[in-house]
Motif scaffolding. Sequence first.
Motif, short mmCIF file in Angstrom:
data_model
loop_
_atom_site.label_atom_id
_atom_site.label_comp_id
_atom_site.label_asym_id
_atom_site.label_seq_id
_atom_site.Cartn_x
_atom_site.Cartn_y
_atom_site.Cartn_z
N SER A 11 -14.53 -8.80 22.68
CA SER A 11 -14.46 -9.76 21.57
C SER A 11 -13.16 -10.54 21.58
O SER A 11 -13.14 -11.76 21.38
N ASP A 37 -13.11 -13.06 24.46
CA ASP A 37 -14.03 -14.16 24.13
C ASP A 37 -13.35 -15.19 23.25
O ASP A 37 -13.43 -16.41 23.51
N ALA A 38 -12.66 -14.74 22.23
CA ALA A 38 -11.98 -15.66 21.30
C ALA A 38 -10.74 -16.29 21.94
O ALA A 38 -10.53 -17.50 21.84
N GLY A 68 -11.69 -18.86 24.51
CA GLY A 68 -12.19 -20.06 23.85
C GLY A 68 -11.06 -20.93 23.32
O GLY A 68 -11.05 -22.15 23.50
N GLY A 123 -17.00 -20.76 31.00
CA GLY A 123 -16.53 -19.46 30.54
C GLY A 123 -16.26 -18.54 31.72
O GLY A 123 -16.46 -18.90 32.88
N LEU A 138 -17.79 -15.12 28.96
CA LEU A 138 -17.00 -15.15 27.73
C LEU A 138 -16.20 -16.44 27.64
O LEU A 138 -15.91 -17.07 28.65
N GLN A 192 -15.57 -18.36 23.83
CA GLN A 192 -16.35 -18.86 22.69
C GLN A 192 -16.27 -20.39 22.59
O GLN A 192 -15.21 -20.96 22.33
N ALA A 216 -17.30 -22.42 20.33
CA ALA A 216 -17.08 -22.98 19.00
C ALA A 216 -15.63 -23.45 18.82
O ALA A 216 -15.37 -24.43 18.12
N SER A 272 -22.70 -24.61 26.97
CA SER A 272 -22.18 -23.36 27.54
C SER A 272 -23.35 -22.49 27.97
O SER A 272 -24.51 -22.89 27.86
N ASP A 273 -23.04 -21.29 28.48
CA ASP A 273 -24.06 -20.32 28.89
C ASP A 273 -25.05 -20.96 29.86
O ASP A 273 -26.26 -20.89 29.69
N THR A 330 -23.51 -26.37 21.42
CA THR A 330 -22.82 -26.15 20.16
C THR A 330 -22.47 -27.53 19.60
O THR A 330 -21.79 -28.31 20.27
#
Length: 401
Positions: A75, A78-79, A82, A107, A125, A127, A129, A141-142, A378
Amino acid sequence: MIIAGLMTGTSADGLDLVIAEFLPDPTVGSDLVGADPTTLTVRILAERETPFDDQLAADILRLLEPTDLPLSLVSSVDARLGRFCAEALSELCTDHDLSPDLVVSHGQTVRHDITDGQVTSTLQLGQPAFIAERLGAPVLSDVRSRDVAAGGQGAPLVGLLDSLLLSEVEAPTAVLNLGGIANITVITPGQDPIAFDTGPANALIDILARRITDARQSYDRDGALAAAGTTDEDLLTALLSEPFYGRPAPKSTGKELFHAAYLDSFLEAHPHLGEHDQIATVTALTARTIAEAVRDHDVTTVIASGGGTRNPELMRRLGEELGEGIAVTSTDEAFGLPEGSKEALLMALLGWLSWHGLDGTAPSLTGAIGPRIAGRFTPGEGPLRLPEPLRRRPTRLRLAD
């Protein structure tokens, strides 16, 4: 459109950024339906490589090792990644007075799980946003998961860019990327392009470079460490026994396989070897496995990119393995495309295709049951408004000065 492409690869050493302008061929109309070949012109407006800070780099590398780790680390990375991407892109936009219409962020791949040659999951990973919030632009993304869901490898995705750049090639040509993992796209006139991972490029080299230098270097700078050693043929033969090398394309791999514990399982059987002989041997492994894959497809030219091209010892060994009958050049020389910017440009291209409702993958490249539109969006500072989908994917990509 002006699109920013962001790429972090399996070497996990930093972020590659490209901001590019995409211009459809004006001779065939706004819907790209008309005379063939349909050309998409791309002009690179800005590019940069931004290294990760030490803590982020270390935590990403922890996630790439096949050990149990706390979910809090996933987590957190990921943040933080980003935010890092948002900050790095914002600085590049400010420095060049640019405002992208779309951002595409790959990512950091931290898992790419394969069972019996089939990719079962892939996880990136970083993020998106945070990028959308900072830049105000929508973010794609992804970009791998839909291809995996359709039965594909989800990698390497660069085959589409390669096939558009080499749409008029006259002899079998391989486009090689030397990141953490090596992959090639083979373009043969009159045939569908194929793409696959050949094995490690820098993944095992980097592990030993960190050990030899007590982590002062994260890679073999100028190939000096390998050049100081001698290839051990027994160790090389053992390393070449890896079943992955004999599997047919399409296929993909990652640090889930080629990691430190994997390497140590071979080194422990050769305790007499010095560190420089070890790194010389894994450098030879990279060159040998790439050359064997290239020769299997009767390639006459190899066009190389990625961080491994900056390792003269690796490139020397690759040239020796390929022999005089196969020419080796770079994307800089072949296309006028800086080797460090290629995969970030791929991300921007995937963004242009997805934005216009066009497929970003092909079955011959990934093994999926059919072509698929890549990624998920997004929204930026306003509602997401996509244009009317186009009916035909460009067949040629032209790089403008």
